[in-house]
Design a protein around this motif. Structure first.
Motif, PDB file in Angstrom:
ATOM      1  N   ALA A  48     -37.638 -58.710  -0.670  1.00 36.45           N
ATOM      2  CA  ALA A  48     -36.920 -58.870   1.078  1.00 36.45           C
ATOM      3  C   ALA A  48     -37.141 -60.674   1.754  1.00 36.45           C
ATOM      4  O   ALA A  48     -36.128 -61.112   1.960  1.00 36.45           O
ATOM      5  CB  ALA A  48     -37.466 -57.925   2.220  1.00 36.45           C
ATOM      6  N   LEU A  89     -34.325 -63.126   1.899  1.00 37.41           N
ATOM      7  CA  LEU A  89     -34.248 -63.655   2.892  1.00 37.41           C
ATOM      8  C   LEU A  89     -34.382 -65.279   2.945  1.00 37.41           C
ATOM      9  O   LEU A  89     -33.551 -65.855   3.672  1.00 37.41           O
ATOM     10  CB  LEU A  89     -35.610 -63.706   3.937  1.00 37.41           C
ATOM     11  N   ARG A 136     -39.491 -60.480   8.796  1.00 36.87           N
ATOM     12  CA  ARG A 136     -38.842 -59.534   8.595  1.00 36.87           C
ATOM     13  C   ARG A 136     -38.881 -59.059   7.556  1.00 36.87           C
ATOM     14  O   ARG A 136     -38.202 -58.052   7.314  1.00 36.87           O
ATOM     15  CB  ARG A 136     -37.848 -61.049   8.966  1.00 36.87           C
ATOM     16  N   LYS A 148     -38.285 -49.913   6.292  1.00 32.32           N
ATOM     17  CA  LYS A 148     -37.492 -48.888   6.202  1.00 32.32           C
ATOM     18  C   LYS A 148     -36.897 -48.030   4.322  1.00 32.32           C
ATOM     19  O   LYS A 148     -36.185 -47.362   4.903  1.00 32.32           O
ATOM     20  CB  LYS A 148     -35.854 -49.949   6.386  1.00 32.32           C
ATOM     21  N   GLN A 149     -37.648 -48.518   3.478  1.00 33.59           N
ATOM     22  CA  GLN A 149     -36.429 -47.728   2.624  1.00 33.59           C
ATOM     23  C   GLN A 149     -38.120 -47.101   2.254  1.00 33.59           C
ATOM     24  O   GLN A 149     -38.140 -46.337   0.943  1.00 33.59           O
ATOM     25  CB  GLN A 149     -37.230 -49.136   0.781  1.00 33.59           C
ATOM     26  N   GLN A 188     -40.205 -55.866   7.753  1.00 35.24           N
ATOM     27  CA  GLN A 188     -39.839 -54.839   8.949  1.00 35.24           C
ATOM     28  C   GLN A 188     -38.311 -54.437   7.552  1.00 35.24           C
ATOM     29  O   GLN A 188     -38.092 -53.437   7.991  1.00 35.24           O
ATOM     30  CB  GLN A 188     -38.660 -56.025   9.581  1.00 35.24           C
ATOM     31  N   LEU A 189     -38.048 -55.016   7.103  1.00 33.26           N
ATOM     32  CA  LEU A 189     -37.082 -54.827   5.787  1.00 33.26           C
ATOM     33  C   LEU A 189     -37.592 -54.024   5.075  1.00 33.26           C
ATOM     34  O   LEU A 189     -36.640 -52.633   4.625  1.00 33.26           O
ATOM     35  CB  LEU A 189     -36.593 -56.011   5.352  1.00 33.26           C
TER      36      LEU A 189
END
Length: 644
Positions: A138, A142, A174, A181-182, A177-178
């Motif tokens: 991630a 980004l 960030r 989600k997985q 946070q990404l």
């Protein structure tokens, strides 16, 4: 399960992390490790198998070169992968990201396949390594996206640069946070990365995590005990929270990504509350703290003659008036406390009470009727199966009147936050894996609940309430008197020196106490122990009896005493070695094959099981000493079961 500690400070963080790990060692002790960002902004890591002292020795061997102002640390209880240095946390991805993790990533196998295809290399057998790789991926995406952002004119350049600077500062947040989600499962995460050497990012779902607030410094830990030497002020993260932590700055984002504030709470625990003092082991200390723990749990909940219903919440009386039955859900020792309470509820106030193991309850289709009080019991308030069962029931509440109550030893735990009503026991920190004072105070709490429900429903006379209150007021003295038999119990413990099996017998409320005694013995001495209702001897267990199996029996002076005596004679006739903890009025004579401890007298239906449990705790402790096992940290076990 595992223990996490971390921090961002102006001073060297290593001594703080080590002390935090020592205080969390009860949560995991297979291996441990620390990762730091050094003065050059690079990741340094040391890991070791076994106790924290092994890690400390490694650090000392680095002659002061292992230091930094920001770091994360971990003490592990193995789930995926054997205890080894490679499997120890923190885990690092490409020398860019370091992660510590408490919990379990249930879909790690699927994620691992994806990450292998993406070119990531795995150096451990753990599920946690997929977390480090996911955050690294991630971060990279980004960064690439920011680099490709178009700049259209000169006027935009300064704004773009300012935006880029802000992106750098928040990129790690960030990325976490990404990444989360997985993940399917439970996690408490601590993350550092070379991208932002001043920032520690944490995330929480299903596993506990607190932030300690200092002066010009911030810390994280699995529970407050780890941080008591450096702060008394804590924020308890909520489910789904992600936090950005710097020395002088703190941002918390909820599950929706919104920046929010969480209340700072002051702990009333002292740093020496988790010290051994004059005791050899925490378990021994905690056994002898029980008279005071009972006093503390009763304080403010009873008067000279009455129990205060408001002890369960200001709305408790209105709720209790609607209750038709009680459903108790718990695990392990807490389950045994519920079994004792079942006898009390049905015998004393005539109210139906069901008790089930949380790990079974949550995976079937339970039928629960309206006006059921759903009671969860947990020392930590974080027991995964118990919490899941509560969340399952909350889904039914929109259709039914099912108020929920938790009995717990930890304020601000997940169970207390999820429940309508809360009763906090005041056992204080319990470090030994084998629960002692938490169990005793749970029983006290259940006795108070019984009385309050009986009062609210008109099922308990004022005279009976006064009798219960007087009994509870005597309880600290009864427990103290039971502890006075330690020397005699030490001698009896020698019976178990060469034994590998034991049988525990009880009737009525003493049957779940026998179950608890058997659990304690097997937990810390590794002796196989089973508990049976004494009346079931002829239905199988009698076949086990010979001179090689000690039989422990509990003999209160009650209506079942004569039947119990007959059961004991059946054991004696077959050569069994009897150890009997009795009421002085029970009059079981010491004779060949019988060792009798006159444990107590003048106990009632509520105080008897609580008091008789005390010598069983002492017995298991002294047998473990003779066996030479690790009393406070028995093999394969962890204090708080925060994953399935």
């Amino acid at each position: 399960m595992c223990g996490i500690v971390g921090g961002v400070a102006e001073r060297n963080i290593v001594p703080i992390l080590l002390e935090g790990l020592r205080r969390l060692e009860y949560r995991g002790y297979d291996s441990s490790g620390i990762a730091l960002l050094d003065s050059d902004g690079q990741i340094q890591r040391l890991r070791s198998i076994g106790k924290i002292k092994s890690l400390d020795e490694k650090i000392q061997n680095h002659s002061g070169t292992f230091s930094g102002h920001i770091g994360i640390a971990h003490t592990r209880w193995a789930t995926h992968g054997i205890p080894s240095e490679n499997n120890a946390h923190p885990h690092i991805c490409n020398n860019r990201v370091a992660v510590v993790h408490n919990g379990i990533i249930e879909n790690y196998a699927e994620l691992k396949i994806q990450q292998l295809a993406q070119g990531y290399r795995f150096t451990s057998e753990t599920d946690t390594e997929v977390v480090a790789h996911a955050i690294h991926k991630a971060l990279s995406e980004l960064q690439d996206a920011e680099a490709e952002r178009p700049i259209t004119d000169n006027a935009y350049i300064s704004n773009e640069r300012r935006s880029s600077s802000r992106d750098d500062q928040n990129r790690l947040v960030r990325a976490v946070q990404l990444a989360v989600k997985q993940f399917k499962g439970a996690y408490a995460l601590g993350v550092v990365a070379i991208d932002d050497p001043e920032t520690l990012v944490v995330a929480r779902k299903g596993s506990p995590l607190v932030i300690g607030i200092g002066i010009g410094e911030h810390f994280i830990a699995s529970d407050v005990s780890a941080l008591l030497p450096v702060t008394q002020n804590f924020i308890f993260l909520e489910e789904g929270d992600v936090a950005k932590i710097q020395r002088n700055h703190l941002e918390i984002y909820n599950h929706a990504g919104e920046c929010i504030e969480r209340e700072i709470k002051q702990s009333n625990l002292s740093a020496n509350a988790v010290e051994l003092g004059e005791h050899r082991h925490f378990m021994h200390k905690e056994i002898f703290e029980q008279p005071q723990a009972v006093i503390d749990t009763l304080e403010g909940r009873i008067t000279q003659e009455h129990v205060l219903i408001s002890a369960f919440g200001f709305q408790a009386e209105d709720v209790f008036k609607t209750i038709q039955q009680v459903q108790i859900i718990a695990c392990g020792t807490s389950y045994h406390s519920g079994l004792v309470a079942k006898y009390w509820f049905e015998d004393i106030i005539g109210m139906s009470c069901q008790v089930e193991v949380a790990s079974e309850y949550r995976y079937r289709n339970p039928v629960i009727i309206d006006n059921t009080l759903f009671v969860t019991i947990s020392q930590s308030g974080e027991t995964a199966d118990t919490l899941a069962a509560l969340q399952q029931i909350k889904g039914l509440k929109q259709h039914q009147n099912i108020p929920t109550l938790t009995i717990c030893n930890v304020a601000e735990s997940s169970l207390t936050r999820e429940s309508d009503l809360t009763f906090l026991t005041h056992a204080g920190p319990e470090i030994g894996v084998a629960s002692t004072k938490a169990f005793t105070t749970q029983l006290v709490a259940l006795a108070l609940l019984l009385t309050c429900l009986g009062k609210a429903k008109g099922l308990l006379s004022e005279k009976r309430e006064i009798t219960i209150v007087k009994g509870l007021q005597k309880l600290p003295g009864l427990v103290k008197n039971a502890l006075a038999h330690e020397d005699q119990i030490m001698e009896i413990a020698k019976t178990f020196a060469d034994k590998d099996n034991a049988l525990f017998l009880g009737r009525g409320t003493m049957y779940p106490i026998a179950m608890e005694g058997a659990l304690k013995l097997k937990e810390i001495s590794y002796i196989h122990a089973e508990a049976y209702p004494a009346g079931e001897l002829k239905h199988g267990p009698l076949a086990l009896i010979d001179e090689h199996i000690p039989v422990v029996a509990i003999a209160p002076h009650d209506d079942l005493l004569e039947k119990l005596k007959s059961n004991l004679q059946e054991v004696n006739a077959r050569g069994g070695q009897m150890i009997v903890f009795e009421d002085e009025k029970s009059n079981i004579s010491s004779e060949p094959g019988f060792k009798v401890v006159k444990t107590t007298t003048n106990v009632g239906r509520i105080t008897a099981p609580i008091t008789f449990n005390i010598p069983l705790q002492l017995l298991s402790y002294h047998v473990a000493l003779i066996k030479g096992t690790d009393v406070d940290q028995p093999r394969n076990l962890a204090k708080s079961v925060t994953v399935e």
